[in-house]
Design an enzyme around this catalytic site. Structure first.
Site, PDB file in Angstrom:
ATOM      1  CD  GLU A   1      -2.662  -1.322   2.324  1.00 17.43           C
ATOM      2  OE1 GLU A   1      -2.654  -0.451   3.310  1.00 17.43           O
ATOM      3  OE2 GLU A   1      -3.737  -2.034   2.396  1.00 17.43           O
TER       4      GLU A   1
ATOM      5  CD  GLU B   1      -3.698  -5.923   4.118  1.00 19.28           C
ATOM      6  OE1 GLU B   1      -4.480  -5.092   4.643  1.00 19.28           O
ATOM      7  OE2 GLU B   1      -2.413  -5.370   4.215  1.00 19.28           O
TER       8      GLU B   1
END
Ligand SMILES: OC[C@H]1NNC[C@@H](O)[C@@H]1O
Ligand SMILES: [Ca+2]
Length: 446
Positions: free
Chosen positions: A167, A351
């Site tokens: 991320e 995720e």
């Protein structure tokens, strides 16, 4: 559900964590001070004054946790490597004892028949690098590539499934725009450079992997579908900015060779001109894309809310403890959007999960029906994407354990397994038992 979903036999079922969120022992065995260790100990940064000094004590309890993974029937485990254990000052001096922890971890996972999936950088790195300019410094890309190269060689044969960055958008947005993460001071003008150097570092690390690694390497991004609150032109324009800022900022350069034109509108005079050769580097091909999905956002125009000038319109729907809307179809939206706009590379949901206010363990059980429902609905959405031809190779639940949820501290529990602090007692929740049945049945129980 008309037909029972069935996931492919080689679909990879896992759970994910990250170093600072679970390991504890921040300075053990010669580790250097990390940005997150320093930041979490700065008063006022973390809810309840929480920090990662103990966390889930995974650094010492990893064998117990691998046993838990076996009980859950996990086929893979996504974790991150703490850079400051390997290079305490960020670069130069190698700390063998720090490296040794990850050798032991990888060996124990392989011995348990669980595929180790290592993320090189999941936000924590030596504080010394922040002091030398951090990701805003152009040399950060090479610092990262050198660190990555060391890991590829050291773990060669033990780890074959790598991700460069987790991320990068959060590193930039929380670290440089909001100041809610290290370096912790809003610096709009630095944000575009930090993003650019993260992408350059990712690409240089992929090149190092091609030279001296073995296996698959990819990038992990967070994606959040955006919807306009109305058909009004100003809300449609806000949607375009918000979508470019969160979902296209990193993927456009790696797959299409340039930044969204909205970035210049968002950053104005702070939007730099980057050297053309950087974009050639950033397009270095890699093997898979990891997508982290949690929720969607409905946005409206909000001129005062810099730099994106958007604001969230909260929906009347179920929300998690993070106040994120539960929106399962958004997972399918992300997967099909990536396939349609960018690439037919293999995709992983690296995720997906939810925080809810779970009850304490009673007689060895933790009833978390809302997390069971969340997982069920999102796995159905993942299967729908598969059924539409998305090359989805695996799914990692966030998270294996309740853990340190960054600025929120330990109050937000995402785990399939409850962790009671400070004892560290682990108790698989009902969602862990559900997930094991999903894996065993290849989705038939959904
Ligand atoms: O907020 C939940 C998760 N989101 N992605 C990155 C992880 O470190 C977070 O805990
Ligand atoms: Ca090799």
């Amino acid at each position: 559900m008309t037909t029972k979903p069935s996931f492919p036999a080689d679909f990879l079922w896992g759970a994910a964590t990250s170093a600072y969120q679970i390991e504890g022992s921040p300075l053990a065995d010669g580790a250097g001070v990390s940005n997150w260790h320093r930041f979490a100990h700065r008063p006022g940064t973390i809810a309840h004054g929480d920090h990662g000094d103990t966390a889930c004590d995974h650094y010492r309890r990893y064998e117990e946790d691998i046993q838990l993974m076996r009980e859950l029937g996990l086929q893979a485990y996504r974790f991150s490597i703490a850079w400051h254990r390997i290079f305490p000052e960020g670069r130069g001096r190698l700390n063998p004892k720090g490296l040794d922890f990850y050798l032991r971890l990888a060996d124990a996972l392989n011995n348990a028949g669980i595929v180790p999936c290592a993320t090189l950088h999941h936000w924590d790195w030596p504080a010394a690098l922040d002091d030398q300019g951090g990701w805003a410094h152009r040399d950060s890309a090479q610092w990262f590539a050198d660190y990555a190269h060391t890991l590829f060689r050291a773990l060669d044969g033990r780890v074959k499934h790598w991700a460069t960055l987790n991320e990068p958008w959060v590193i930039v947005h929380a670290g440089y725009i909001e100041g809610a993460h290290p370096p912790g001071v809003p610096a709009f003008a630095k944000a575009p450079h930090a993003a650019h150097n993260l992408l350059r570092g990712h690409a240089l690390a992929v090149q190092a992997f091609r030279a001296d690694g073995a296996g698959q390497i990819g990038l992990v991004v967070n994606l959040e579908p955006k919807f306009a609150a109305s058909a009004k032109p100003e809300d449609q324009a806000a949607l375009a900015r918000s979508h470019a800022y969160m979902n296209r900022w990193f993927l456009d350069p790696v797959f299409l060779g340039g930044y969204p034109e909205e970035m210049a509108d968002i950053f104005g005079a702070d939007w730099p001109r980057f050297p053309e050769e950087d974009f050639k580097l950033i397009r270095e091909p890699f093997d898979f894309l990891g997508i982290n999905y949690y929720s969607r956002t409905v946005v409206r125009d909000e001129p005062a809310n810099l730099p994106v000038r958007d604001a969230r319109v909260r929906q009347r729907a179920e929300h998690t403890a993070m106040d994120w809307e539960v929106f399962p179809e958004g997972l399918k939206t992300c997967l099909t959007w990536v396939k349609q706009r960018y690439t037919t590379l293999p995709l992983y949901v690296t995720e997906n999960g939810a925080a809810f206010a779970d009850p304490p363990a009673v007689a060895g059980r933790v009833a978390d029906p809302r997390r069971v429902a969340y997982l069920r609905d999102h796995l159905r959405a993942a299967h729908a994407a598969l059924a539409e031809g998305v090359d989805l190779k695996g799914y990692f639940a966030w998270s294996l354990l309740d853990n340190f949820e960054w600025a929120h501290g330990y109050g937000k529990r995402f785990g399939l397994v409850r962790v009671d602090y400070p004892t560290g007692t682990r108790t698989p929740k009902d969602s862990a038992r559900f997930y094991r049945r999903v894996i065993e049945s290849r989705g038939a129980v959904l």
